[in-house]
Design a protein around this motif. Structure first.
Motif, mmCIF file in Angstrom:
data_model
loop_
_atom_site.group_PDB
_atom_site.id
_atom_site.type_symbol
_atom_site.label_atom_id
_atom_site.label_comp_id
_atom_site.label_asym_id
_atom_site.label_seq_id
_atom_site.Cartn_x
_atom_site.Cartn_y
_atom_site.Cartn_z
ATOM 1 N N ASN A 104 7.854 -2.336 8.723
ATOM 2 C CA ASN A 104 6.782 -2.733 7.811
ATOM 3 C C ASN A 104 6.263 -1.565 6.971
ATOM 4 O O ASN A 104 5.433 -1.758 6.094
ATOM 5 N N ILE A 105 6.755 -0.370 7.253
ATOM 6 C CA ILE A 105 6.439 0.801 6.426
ATOM 7 C C ILE A 105 7.716 1.598 6.195
ATOM 8 O O ILE A 105 8.476 1.867 7.126
ATOM 9 N N LEU A 106 7.926 1.966 4.948
ATOM 10 C CA LEU A 106 9.034 2.827 4.540
ATOM 11 C C LEU A 106 8.477 4.205 4.250
ATOM 12 O O LEU A 106 7.453 4.338 3.573
ATOM 13 N N SER A 107 9.154 5.215 4.754
ATOM 14 C CA SER A 107 8.749 6.589 4.500
ATOM 15 C C SER A 107 9.958 7.374 4.000
ATOM 16 O O SER A 107 11.081 7.129 4.425
ATOM 17 N N PHE A 108 9.713 8.290 3.085
ATOM 18 C CA PHE A 108 10.784 9.173 2.641
ATOM 19 C C PHE A 108 10.189 10.494 2.175
ATOM 20 O O PHE A 108 8.982 10.615 1.969
ATOM 21 N N SER A 135 0.862 -1.186 0.000
ATOM 22 C CA SER A 135 0.000 0.000 0.000
ATOM 23 C C SER A 135 0.894 1.231 0.000
ATOM 24 O O SER A 135 2.017 1.209 0.516
ATOM 25 N N ILE A 136 0.398 2.286 -0.599
ATOM 26 C CA ILE A 136 1.182 3.515 -0.698
ATOM 27 C C ILE A 136 0.275 4.709 -0.459
ATOM 28 O O ILE A 136 -0.893 4.705 -0.847
ATOM 29 N N GLY A 137 0.824 5.697 0.222
ATOM 30 C CA GLY A 137 0.077 6.923 0.488
ATOM 31 C C GLY A 137 1.016 8.109 0.539
ATOM 32 O O GLY A 137 2.219 7.961 0.790
ATOM 33 N N CYS A 138 0.455 9.277 0.302
ATOM 34 C CA CYS A 138 1.252 10.502 0.313
ATOM 35 C C CYS A 138 0.348 11.691 0.560
ATOM 36 O O CYS A 138 -0.870 11.582 0.452
ATOM 37 N N ILE A 194 4.322 2.066 1.946
ATOM 38 C CA ILE A 194 5.258 3.144 1.609
ATOM 39 C C ILE A 194 4.520 4.469 1.766
ATOM 40 O O ILE A 194 3.377 4.602 1.312
ATOM 41 N N LEU A 195 5.189 5.422 2.410
ATOM 42 C CA LEU A 195 4.618 6.749 2.640
ATOM 43 C C LEU A 195 5.556 7.833 2.130
ATOM 44 O O LEU A 195 6.777 7.708 2.267
ATOM 45 N N ILE A 196 4.972 8.891 1.579
ATOM 46 C CA ILE A 196 5.773 9.993 1.050
ATOM 47 C C ILE A 196 5.134 11.320 1.440
ATOM 48 O O ILE A 196 3.943 11.535 1.208
ATOM 49 N N CYS A 197 5.925 12.188 2.046
ATOM 50 C CA CYS A 197 5.519 13.580 2.252
ATOM 51 C C CYS A 197 6.750 14.432 1.963
ATOM 52 O O CYS A 197 7.665 13.961 1.288
ATOM 53 N N GLY A 198 6.803 15.640 2.442
ATOM 54 C CA GLY A 198 7.944 16.500 2.140
ATOM 55 C C GLY A 198 9.261 15.961 2.662
ATOM 56 O O GLY A 198 10.258 15.903 1.948
#
Length: 150
Positions: free
Chosen positions: A102-106, A4-7, A62-66
């Motif tokens: 279990n979650i990657l963020s960048f 799953s992916i979110g941003c 996977i999560l993406i923000c600034g």
């Protein structure tokens, strides 16, 4: 693998490129938003991805923000989530091998898309080593239990 992916709005452009990269590698992707570059708040996406992982709908997230920080903080509020913010492939790999993340963020403002793809690949390739590391993961789970059950 189902990922799953979110941003938030800042990570929107990177998210589309990461989804394409994951699909080219044969992964199934669940896109939990944001669905545009219109301003939005990251906590809802961190929570949504975390719940998809905890529920078993996705194997990893996977999560993406600034910067990757805010959205990972939201995800880490969900018991059982071990979200890591990574700006390099080595940390991503070790976070899987030692911390069973279990979650990657960048952050899309921190890493360019080609580096982001390398980080994602190394993280997905990493396998939890267990052993002495499992004891530490168990200690983290004990802290969560103390805080959620009094």
């Amino acid at each position: 693998m189902i990922i799953s992916i979110g941003c938030d709005h800042v990570g929107f452009e990177h998210k589309a490129l990461v989804i394409s990269h994951l699909e080219q590698k044969g992964h199934q992707v669940i896109d939990l938003g944001a669905q545009s570059a219109e301003r939005t708040d990251y906590p809802q996406y961190g929570k949504a991805v975390a719940h998809s992982v905890i529920s078993g709908q996705a194997e990893r997230g996977i999560l993406i923000c600034g910067t990757g920080v805010g959205i990972s903080l939201a995800a880490n509020k969900v018991p059982g989530i071990r979200a890591v913010v990574c700006s390099d492939p080595y940390t991503a790999q070790l976070s899987r091998e030692h911390n069973n993340t279990n979650i990657l963020s960048f952050g899309s403002r921190v890493v360019g898309i080609e580096l982001a793809k390398m980080i994602v690949d190394r993280w997905l390739e990493g396998e939890f080593e267990g052993g002495r590391h499992q004891n530490r993961i168990d200690q983290i789970a004990d802290i969560e239990k103390e805080l959620t059950h009094g």
